[in-house]
Design an enzyme around this catalytic site. Sequence first.
Site, PDB file in Angstrom:
ATOM      1  N   GLY A 247      81.623  27.802 -70.014  1.00 40.43           N
ATOM      2  CA  GLY A 247      81.844  29.215 -70.284  1.00 40.43           C
ATOM      3  C   GLY A 247      83.175  29.756 -69.805  1.00 40.43           C
ATOM      4  CG  HIS A 248      86.303  30.058 -66.208  1.00 42.26           C
ATOM      5  ND1 HIS A 248      87.496  29.534 -65.799  1.00 42.26           N
ATOM      6  CD2 HIS A 248      86.333  31.365 -65.877  1.00 42.26           C
ATOM      7  CE1 HIS A 248      88.218  30.475 -65.221  1.00 42.26           C
ATOM      8  NE2 HIS A 248      87.537  31.599 -65.264  1.00 42.26           N
ATOM      9  CG  PHE A 249      89.389  30.213 -69.960  1.00 38.28           C
ATOM     10  CD1 PHE A 249      89.422  31.429 -70.620  1.00 38.28           C
ATOM     11  CD2 PHE A 249      89.772  30.171 -68.632  1.00 38.28           C
ATOM     12  CE1 PHE A 249      89.826  32.587 -69.958  1.00 38.28           C
ATOM     13  CE2 PHE A 249      90.183  31.311 -67.971  1.00 38.28           C
ATOM     14  CZ  PHE A 249      90.212  32.522 -68.638  1.00 38.28           C
TER      15      PHE A 249
END
Length: 149
Positions: free
Chosen positions: A53-55
């Site tokens: 989910g973080h890039f």
Amino acid sequence: MAEISFPCDQETVKQLLPHRDPFLWVTRIVECTPGESIVAELDVDPSLDIFKGHFPEYPVFPGVLIMEALAQAACCCLLADPDREKSLGYLTGIDKAKFREQVKPGDTVRLEAKILKANKKFCKTEVRAMKGDKVVAEANQSYIMAPVQ
């Protein structure tokens, strides 16, 4: 707790910190002078769920977790002091934080902390995260040391 010697692996880190997966961010301690300074490392596991989910197209380890890893390393340094009462370190402040390089899946980050001021209840540190010879992040952090109930 048995006397701890350095360098040490994550099993020994678990003797110092209450943190466990998925929130233990110190893989090993390379060197430590208890109550004074520490050099630890974090191996950034590419399979961590945060990268979904973080890039996701360009995964980057979050800066806030780098700060947490530095706090955990600094608390290891404090809690390794055999003269310190059993306590927990709670991060209470981050000053002068700078983020200079990205940390990506598979990187190893060197976590360095120098204890500037400490007593039974409070600690102030200077921390720095390195990737190779490059500074990833740096800050001054403070912690409240609370006795274990």
